[in-house]
Scaffold this motif. Structure first.
Motif, PDB file in Angstrom:
ATOM      1  N   GLY A   1      51.612  45.778  42.172  1.00 16.79           N
ATOM      2  CA  GLY A   1      52.843  46.015  41.429  1.00 16.79           C
ATOM      3  C   GLY A   1      53.986  45.125  41.865  1.00 16.79           C
ATOM      4  N   ALA A   2      53.761  44.172  42.771  1.00 15.70           N
ATOM      5  CA  ALA A   2      54.821  43.287  43.261  1.00 15.70           C
ATOM      6  C   ALA A   2      55.188  42.263  42.196  1.00 15.70           C
ATOM      7  N   THR A   3      56.467  42.132  41.928  1.00 15.23           N
ATOM      8  CA  THR A   3      56.947  41.193  40.928  1.00 15.23           C
ATOM      9  C   THR A   3      56.582  39.766  41.314  1.00 15.23           C
ATOM     10  N   GLY A   4      56.011  39.034  40.385  1.00 11.64           N
ATOM     11  CA  GLY A   4      55.654  37.647  40.612  1.00 11.64           C
ATOM     12  C   GLY A   4      54.271  37.457  41.195  1.00 11.64           C
ATOM     13  N   VAL A   5      53.775  38.445  41.917  1.00 16.34           N
ATOM     14  CA  VAL A   5      52.468  38.327  42.543  1.00 16.34           C
ATOM     15  C   VAL A   5      51.363  38.643  41.552  1.00 16.34           C
ATOM     16  N   GLN A   6      51.569  39.671  40.743  1.00 20.87           N
ATOM     17  CA  GLN A   6      50.519  40.108  39.820  1.00 20.87           C
ATOM     18  C   GLN A   6      50.112  39.002  38.851  1.00 20.87           C
ATOM     19  N   GLY A   7      51.107  38.374  38.227  1.00 17.04           N
ATOM     20  CA  GLY A   7      50.798  37.337  37.246  1.00 17.04           C
ATOM     21  C   GLY A   7      50.092  36.146  37.876  1.00 17.04           C
ATOM     22  N   ALA A   8      50.582  35.705  39.043  1.00 11.69           N
ATOM     23  CA  ALA A   8      49.956  34.572  39.725  1.00 11.69           C
ATOM     24  C   ALA A   8      48.526  34.898  40.121  1.00 11.69           C
ATOM     25  N   ALA A   9      48.295  36.123  40.595  1.00 13.39           N
ATOM     26  CA  ALA A   9      46.949  36.524  40.994  1.00 13.39           C
ATOM     27  C   ALA A   9      46.019  36.598  39.793  1.00 13.39           C
ATOM     28  N   ALA A  10      46.525  37.089  38.667  1.00 14.19           N
ATOM     29  CA  ALA A  10      45.699  37.191  37.466  1.00 14.19           C
ATOM     30  C   ALA A  10      45.284  35.810  36.980  1.00 14.19           C
ATOM     31  N   ARG A  11      46.212  34.853  37.000  1.00  9.49           N
ATOM     32  CA  ARG A  11      45.877  33.490  36.561  1.00  9.49           C
ATOM     33  C   ARG A  11      44.867  32.848  37.499  1.00  9.49           C
ATOM     34  N   ALA A  12      45.050  33.059  38.791  1.00  7.04           N
ATOM     35  CA  ALA A  12      44.104  32.491  39.750  1.00  7.04           C
ATOM     36  C   ALA A  12      42.736  33.147  39.611  1.00  7.04           C
ATOM     37  N   GLY A  13      42.721  34.438  39.297  1.00  9.09           N
ATOM     38  CA  GLY A  13      41.454  35.125  39.090  1.00  9.09           C
ATOM     39  C   GLY A  13      40.681  34.545  37.916  1.00  9.09           C
TER      40      GLY A  13
ATOM     41  N   ALA B   1      36.058  31.267  35.907  1.00  9.04           N
ATOM     42  CA  ALA B   1      35.590  30.046  35.239  1.00  9.04           C
ATOM     43  C   ALA B   1      34.668  29.245  36.151  1.00  9.04           C
ATOM     44  N   LEU B   2      35.039  29.102  37.414  1.00  7.76           N
ATOM     45  CA  LEU B   2      34.209  28.361  38.357  1.00  7.76           C
ATOM     46  C   LEU B   2      32.879  29.060  38.600  1.00  7.76           C
ATOM     47  N   SER B   3      32.889  30.386  38.514  1.00  5.86           N
ATOM     48  CA  SER B   3      31.665  31.155  38.741  1.00  5.86           C
ATOM     49  C   SER B   3      30.753  31.170  37.528  1.00  5.86           C
TER      50      SER B   3
END
Length: 523
Positions: free
Chosen positions: A244-256, A261-263
């Motif tokens: 629920g941390a602002t800014g962390v959720q979106g960045a983590a979702a994009r990296a996920g 894709a790599l997998s």
């Protein structure tokens, strides 16, 4: 050639870099290798999860250490070797200050059998001894050693290393340490030290709370991703998105999404069916470029995308673009757990660079050199997930036995259609008009008319010693100092000394310049 797995280990897919890494850590003993691989998880075997550090001690490892006479270590010697095994800087003065022993103790048996001292630096000679001593120490003994190291490092002005050891000496967790650890992990990642960054961020997550803990999750995920540990990275990103941390959720979702894709779970950005296969592969690499943190990673990955996009229609341009990246890149080093200088490319970035380097060489008709580049990369880098299984397809074309291609396919996703297509017609002998990768590098970096006469190696043989010539050849082939040391069975410090002499004798100032000059030939 990467070591092949034993029959015991073949029951589950094992990535080549895992085999080579574990083999090096167990002294090349086949029985110890099989026993150790048998204790790893499927994801660790496939190279998608972080290996334990130290590795679990197996009966074969313990027997080998006992045969090496370390079973006669007294309590003080074990404490010194435990401190040496966990200390993240290799300063002898810090080791002496933290353990309270005189330097003569390090120079006398049995400690002297297991520590190599050169110019105020040290290293544990046998990683098996490090693992056994660490496992035999109880929790109280380990935390006491970390606390002593933290205090001595603080006195020595090594603030980052002191914070790390203080964290490991704190059993209940200390939120006051967490923010500094996250900042340190972020700096390590910016330097390209993904493995070290992951270790620090993981420790920060165990101490932090609230937003600091969320940041630690995100940095740990990014570091694991750039180290090539996709399963580990996915776990961190899942935890980050639930904070629920602002800014962390979106960045983590994009990296996920990049991890998936790599997998091979997601095919990446759509491309027209009639697009050339190289361009389609380039689109698969674009999301990886966006995950790059260090400038070195970003430059190498942009060159990979550019070369792939040009490969089908302008192969000479692709060759030249990638050549510049190859000769200026600093290879990933497994050597430094706690790097203090330029760390080089992260494993994931260098894996992309080397696989596409092998592809360009293959397409240019130099299958033998392509095999050498890919074989080295597969033994130390996470190549299985590069560009839709491209490494396995290149290996299929250059590996006569087919064993490398089979192991890469088993440990990674099945090859995507563009990876198969780009290798389907890999060309014949190179025409005189098409420059090789390194000739392109010379023309781009030095100019076509700045060429010495004769064979550079023949000329250097007159000024370099045999060992200096060995070191120069291996460095020119792109090997890091630790890899050169392993090949020549010498210490890293010895390689550094020889390399410094090579630089002075042949008149170059960097590894990249040495590589360019070494591969130049008269026209």
């Amino acid at each position: 050639m990467p070591p092949r797995t034993s029959s015991v280990a073949r029951a589950r897919p094992v990535a080549p870099q895992v085999v080579r890494r574990v083999s090096a850590l167990v002294g090349g003993d086949r029985e110890a290798l099989a026993q150790t691989l048998g204790q790893l998880t499927p994801h660790q075997l496939a190279g998608s999860a972080v290996l334990p550090d130290p590795l679990p001690v197996t009966p074969a490892v313990r027997e080998a250490v006992r045969d090496g006479s370390s079973g006669t270590l007294d309590d003080e010697a074990r404490r010194v070797l435990l401190a040496a095994g966990v200390l993240v800087v290799d300063r002898v003065d810090v080791l002496l200050g933290a353990t309270g022993v005189p330097v003569e103790r390090l120079l006398a048996p049995p400690v002297a059998q297991h520590l190599e001292l050169v110019d105020g630096r040290f290293r544990v000679v046998d990683p098996r001894v490090r693992a056994v001593v660490h496992e035999d120490a109880d929790l109280a003994g380990r935390t006491t050693v970390h606390a002593a190291l933290a205090a001595e490092l603080d006195r020595a002005g090594e603030a980052d290393a002191a914070r790390w050891h203080a964290a490991l000496a704190t059993l209940a967790g200390d939120p006051g340490l967490a923010d500094g650890l996250v900042g340190l992990a972020e700096r390590r990642l910016e330097e390209g030290s993904a493995v070290a960054a992951h270790a620090v961020a993981r420790e920060a997550a165990s101490h932090g709370t609230g937003d600091v803990r969320a940041r630690a999750f995100l940095v740990a995920g990014r570091a694991a991703l750039l180290a090539g540990y996709l399963h580990t990275a996915a776990g961190w990103f899942d935890r980050a998105t639930s904070t629920g941390a602002t800014g962390v959720q979106g960045a983590a979702a994009r990296a996920g999404e990049v991890v998936r894709a790599l997998s091979g779970v997601e095919a990446g950005a759509p491309t027209p069916d009639d697009a050339p296969p190289g361009r389609r592969l380039a689109r698969l690499v674009v999301p990886v470029v966006r995950t790059a943190v260090s400038s070195a990673d970003r430059a190498a990955l942009v060159a990979v995308v550019d070369a792939l996009a040009r490969l089908d229609l302008r192969p000479r341009d692709a060759d030249a673009v990638l050549a510049r990246a190859v000769v200026t890149a600093v290879p990933h080093s497994e050597q430094a757990v706690w790097p203090t200088g330029r760390a080089g490319l992260t494993p994931l970035a260098e894996a992309h660079l080397r696989v596409v380097q092998a592809l360009v060489l293959l397409r240019g008709g130099d299958a033998a050199q392509a095999a050498r580049v890919l074989d080295d990369a597969a033994g130390r880098l996470p190549v299985t997930h590069v560009a839709g299984g491209l490494a396995a397809e290149v290996a299929r074309c250059v590996d006569g036995s087919g064993s490398l291609a089979a192991s890469l396919r088993a440990a990674g996703p099945g090859p995507a259609a563009p990876a198969r297509a780009v290798c389907r017609d890999h060309g014949g002998a190179r025409s005189p008009e098409t420059p090789s990768l390194m000739v392109s590098a010379v023309r781009r970096c030095r100019g076509p008319d700045d060429r010495p006469g004769g064979d550079v190696w023949a000329r250097w043989a007159g000024v370099l010693t045999a060992r200096e010539l060995d070191v120069a050849r291996l460095v020119a082939d792109g090997l890091a100092n630790k890899q050169v040391a392993d090949r020549l069975c010498v210490s890293v410090r010895t390689v550094e000394v020889h390399l410094g002499r090579v630089f002075r004798k042949v008149g170059v100032s960097s590894r990249g310049e040495l590589t360019v000059v070494a591969h130049r030939r008269a026209s």
